[in-house]
Design an enzyme around this catalytic site. Structure first.
Site, PDB file in Angstrom:
ATOM      1  N   CYS A   1      35.222  39.727  11.664  1.00 50.15           N
ATOM      2  CA  CYS A   1      34.416  41.034  11.514  1.00 50.15           C
ATOM      3  C   CYS A   1      34.115  41.489  10.048  1.00 50.15           C
ATOM      4  CB  CYS A   1      35.668  42.257  12.028  1.00 50.15           C
ATOM      5  SG  CYS A   1      35.301  43.794  11.484  1.00 50.15           S
TER       6      CYS A   1
ATOM      7  N   GLU B   1      26.975  20.506  16.392  1.00 50.77           N
ATOM      8  CA  GLU B   1      25.403  20.473  16.092  1.00 50.77           C
ATOM      9  C   GLU B   1      24.933  18.830  15.994  1.00 50.77           C
ATOM     10  OE1 GLU B   1      25.348  23.124  12.674  1.00 50.77           O
ATOM     11  OE2 GLU B   1      23.958  24.243  13.955  1.00 50.77           O
TER      12      GLU B   1
ATOM     13  N   CYS C   1      35.750  46.962  16.499  1.00 50.07           N
ATOM     14  CA  CYS C   1      37.262  47.064  16.374  1.00 50.07           C
ATOM     15  C   CYS C   1      37.658  48.332  15.696  1.00 50.07           C
ATOM     16  CB  CYS C   1      37.477  45.823  15.642  1.00 50.07           C
ATOM     17  SG  CYS C   1      36.980  45.831  13.973  1.00 50.07           S
TER      18      CYS C   1
ATOM     19  N   ASN D   1      26.908  32.545   4.873  1.00 52.11           N
ATOM     20  CA  ASN D   1      25.760  31.692   5.819  1.00 52.11           C
ATOM     21  C   ASN D   1      25.253  32.712   6.893  1.00 52.11           C
ATOM     22  OD1 ASN D   1      24.335  29.045   5.860  1.00 52.11           O
ATOM     23  ND2 ASN D   1      24.772  29.416   7.818  1.00 52.11           N
ATOM     24  N   GLU D   2      23.905  32.872   6.755  1.00 51.20           N
ATOM     25  CA  GLU D   2      23.149  33.831   7.718  1.00 51.20           C
ATOM     26  C   GLU D   2      24.023  34.882   8.324  1.00 51.20           C
ATOM     27  OE1 GLU D   2      21.716  31.075  10.792  1.00 51.20           O
ATOM     28  OE2 GLU D   2      20.260  30.789   9.849  1.00 51.20           O
TER      29      GLU D   2
ATOM     30  N   GLU E   1      16.403  26.331   4.644  1.00 48.58           N
ATOM     31  CA  GLU E   1      16.838  25.386   5.878  1.00 48.58           C
ATOM     32  C   GLU E   1      15.423  25.310   6.558  1.00 48.58           C
ATOM     33  OE1 GLU E   1      19.965  26.272   8.371  1.00 48.58           O
ATOM     34  OE2 GLU E   1      21.316  26.805   6.817  1.00 48.58           O
TER      35      GLU E   1
HETATM   36  C1  GLA Z   1      21.265  27.833  11.147  1.00 50.59           C
HETATM   37  C2  GLA Z   1      22.699  27.876  10.178  1.00 50.59           C
HETATM   38  C3  GLA Z   1      23.028  25.902   9.946  1.00 50.59           C
HETATM   39  C4  GLA Z   1      22.653  25.339  11.403  1.00 50.59           C
HETATM   40  C5  GLA Z   1      21.302  25.582  11.699  1.00 50.59           C
HETATM   41  C6  GLA Z   1      20.632  24.699  12.959  1.00 50.59           C
HETATM   42  O1  GLA Z   1      20.234  27.953  10.311  1.00 50.59           O
HETATM   43  O2  GLA Z   1      22.474  28.173   8.940  1.00 50.59           O
HETATM   44  O3  GLA Z   1      24.304  25.841   9.564  1.00 50.59           O
HETATM   45  O4  GLA Z   1      23.242  25.779  12.435  1.00 50.59           O
HETATM   46  O5  GLA Z   1      21.016  27.116  12.051  1.00 50.59           O
HETATM   47  O6  GLA Z   1      19.728  25.148  13.297  1.00 50.59           O
END
Ligand code: GLA
Length: 689
Positions: free
Chosen positions: A115, A353, A160, A149-150, A305
């Site tokens: 969260c 993955e 919550c 990350n993302e 990426e």
């Molecule tokens: C995202 C994530 C990565 C991976 C890719 C797969 O961009 O940041 O860790 O999971 O997707 O496409």
């Protein structure tokens, strides 16, 4: 890119040595050298290994690989590992796991399950970032920090108790008094009045349409929460390693939070790109996203990426056939990336993955994909001059997250449905037509410029746009304080402003402007709107130009929506031909000071868009290039040197006529003059000689 004070194109990808025995690391380094890799992202999902329990941190394995990479002159973009918290942490502090809209807390067992407002999660990431930054301060491989990350990928909405409390506090700071909140939210409607802050719940699904201002405020609150979550790590890292640049990798789709708000806390912007190789128009999708990330800081960005071949999360995951990975890498460079990076270096043997492609596939180094990776690495190593150059745009499209969230459901993009029940579920607040989408409109305008190879910056609505020749604000549904003055000054000084149907309808609290839509834009546009007519699926109207603009067709089709407008000071350039409002304006032009403001009351067909954009370019002296179908041209500039990227997205050869002059093709080393032939998926980077 000057990261690490080296001018080069960054080449590499996410590297997870922890998934492999150490013998494989030696092989990895050998193959990285072979592929000309100069940077890898490490540590991204390795929290459980770095901190096996609350009081222990172990960096041994990471030290070993960091040292090996340093010895081989490969830089590290070091992930802070916080996107996937360890199991022990989630068990000890149950409030870390986020709660879905239906009230269900997610179970442990994936990533991004935290969260955004959990105090225990925040304490833990702060500590991890501090330990990592202290440990790796001064390490010669450390070139760039990669926080989390993302953000918001899976956990964009949480409902919550911690979020509820934090929301109440946020509201108290915003509104000061509960009366103020009630007034701003219009709670008198449907008897929603709140008597105390503690009474305010998160806006979970209820019986039907919900209070749009509450929904929007919740979205704004969560959006700010992601920024403050980032700052939690950013501030620690900045203080300990002030000389190491910091970034976080964004997803390509930006609806989940306001990305532009990260502007002051990123040294370089970075994005993950996964266009669908099964979609022949994917390069248009990419062009817009590249422009968005470039515009965020208005300087070169990092393609953090992409896939070497297929991903594993489309319903059917098309492969990238030979040369497509190369072409799309160059497309990113063309639009301002100073890197080509992949998810991931070596294809995983296990885990969620394992069917995702990688630079080194399961088949190993003798594979087609690895051969293409090596060939591209070799080419990029020679293109150092391009690094640091930028795309210069004279046109800007304004993106307003509040308008986006007010038009499209703030709770789930793309969920709108013509099915009535689904409509009510997915539309947290009622809206006149499910056919209207804020982002689709923005995309439509972007594509019209892109089709003529006119570079466009996509900037936030509150960025300074005074330097552009043309500013477009598609479907600017909400107009916030300050915008009226900014746009009037811009047009007054000679700028061209364009906006569309259903714009200027609500203020920052979603209250509807009275006495004519377009609200604060009425003066600059010289138009006001009396009512609106959402067109049924498949229905259309006709824009009647009737010779009022030279070079235009007599009529064009239009769909989706018709505003019923009255011109006040504006000149009517086109009128609707059908309906009881036939004869009312659908395209107007208002002279305002030195500039002009255009208003388009509908969604014109592509033929109109082509002619209109061509007309704007010709009358404002903006360079436009009509090229064979599928060919894209983007130019980067540095120190008066231009790099023209010609990209052939078509599956057939294309012949292009070049502008006057002699050019060197940086990829083939050949001189070009007059014309250029591009192979299927071919690329040329031309520079004047
Ligand atoms: C995202 C994530 C990565 C991976 C890719 C797969 O961009 O940041 O860790 O999971 O997707 O496409």
């Amino acid at each position: 890119m000057l990261i690490g004070n080296k001018r080069r194109i960054i080449y590499g990808g996410d590297y997870f040595p922890e998934q492999w025995p150490e013998e494989t690391w030696q092989e990895d380094i050998r193959l990285m050298k072979q592929a000309h890799v100069n940077m890898v992202s490490l540590g991204i999902f390795s929290w459980a290994l770095l901190q096996p329990d609350e009081d222990t941190f172990t960096f041994d394995w990471l030290d070993r690989i960091m040292d090996m990479l340093a010895a081989n002159d490969i830089d590290v973009c070091l992930g802070t590992a916080t996107a996937a918290q360890p199991n022990w942490l989630s068990r000890k502090y149950a409030d870390i796991l986020f709660v879905r809209e239906n009230g269900q807390r997610v179970a442990y067992g994936s990533r991004q399950s935290y969260c955004v407002n959990s105090p225990n999660y925040r304490k833990a990431i702060h500590r991890l970032a501090e330990e990592m930054a202290t440990h790796y301060k001064g390490h010669s491989a450390l070139a760039l920090w990669h926080i989390n990350n993302e953000y918001a990928n899976k956990n964009s909405m949480c409902f919550c108790e911690n979020c509820e409390k934090a929301f109440q506090k946020w509201l108290r700071e915003k509104y000061g008094t509960i009366e103020n909140l009630n007034e701003s939210w219009g709670t008198v409607f449907w008897s929603e009045i709140y008597r105390s802050w503690e009474e305010i719940n998160t806006p979970q699904v209820s019986a039907g349409g919900r209070n749009g201002t509450k929904l929007l405020d919740y979205k704004r609150f969560l959006s700010e929460s992601f920024l403050s979550l980032y700052q939690e790590e950013y501030n620690v890292i900045r203080a300990i390693t002030p000389d190491v640049p910091v970034t976080t990798n964004f997803e390509a789709d930006w609806g989940k939070f306001d990305h532009y708000k990260f502007r002051d806390y990123l040294d370089v912007a970075s994005l993950n790109f996964y266009p669908d190789p099964g979609n022949p128009a994917a390069y248009k999708w990419s062009a817009l996203r590249h422009s968005m990330i470039r515009s965020l800081l208005q300087k070169p960005f990092i393609l953090m990426e992409q896939a070497a071949s297929q991903v594993d999360w489309y319903p059917v995951n098309a492969i990238k056939p030979p040369d497509l990975m190369r072409l799309w890498s160059y497309q990113a460079l063309a639009h301002g990336s100073d890197s080509v990076m992949f998810f991931q270096w070596r294809a995983s043997k296990q885990g969620a993955e394992k069917y995702h492609s990688a630079m080194v596939p399961h088949y190993g180094e003798k594979s087609r994909v690895f051969r293409e990776i090596c060939a591209l690495g070799e080419e990029l190593a020679k293109l150092t001059d391009i690094a640091g150059s930028n795309v210069e745009a004279e046109v800007a499209i304004l993106l307003d997250n509040d308008s986006w969230w007010s038009v499209d459901s703030p709770y789930g993009f793309g969920l709108k449905s013509l099915d009535n029940e689904l409509f009510w579920m997915s539309n947290a607040q009622p809206f006149p037509s499910v056919l209207v989408s804020y982002f689709a409109e923005l995309e439509y305008y972007y594509e019209a410029f892109h089709a003529l190879n006119i570079p466009v910056d996509v900037i936030a609505v509150d960025y300074d746009f005074s330097k552009y020749k043309v500013v477009v604000a598609p479907l600017l549904h909400m107009v916030k304080p300050g915008f009226k003055q900014a746009v009037e000054e811009f047009v007054h000084r000679g700028g061209i402003f364009i906006t569309t149907y259903f714009s200027g309808v609500i203020d920052e609290n979603i209250a509807v402007f009275q006495k004519g839509y377009l609200g604060p834009l009425k003066e600059v546009l010289g138009v006001k709107v009396e009512e609106f007519n959402p067109l049924l699926p498949g229905a259309s109207n006709v824009m009647n130009i009737g010779g009022k603009i030279e070079g235009f067709a007599a009529t064009y089709g239009c769909t989706i929506w018709c505003d019923v407008a009255h011109a006040t000071t504006a000149k009517t350039l086109a009128t609707f031909a059908q309906g009881f409002y036939a004869g009312s304006p659908c395209l107007t032009e208002n002279h305002f000071g030195e500039g002009k403001a255009y208003y388009i009351a509908t969604r014109p067909d592509p033929e109109f868009m082509r002619d209109f954009v061509g007309y704007l370019a010709a009358t404002r002296g903006i360079e436009a290039h009509e090229l064979p179908q599928g060919v894209e041209l983007v130019t980067r500039l540095r120190d008066n040197r231009k790099f023209h990227f010609y990209l052939n997205h078509a599956k057939e050869k294309r012949h292009v006529t070049l502008p006057h002059g002699r050019f060197l093709d940086l990829l083939s080393g050949e001189n070009r003059e007059g014309a250029l032939t591009l192979d299927r998926y071919g690329v040329s980077i031309l520079t004047e000689v």
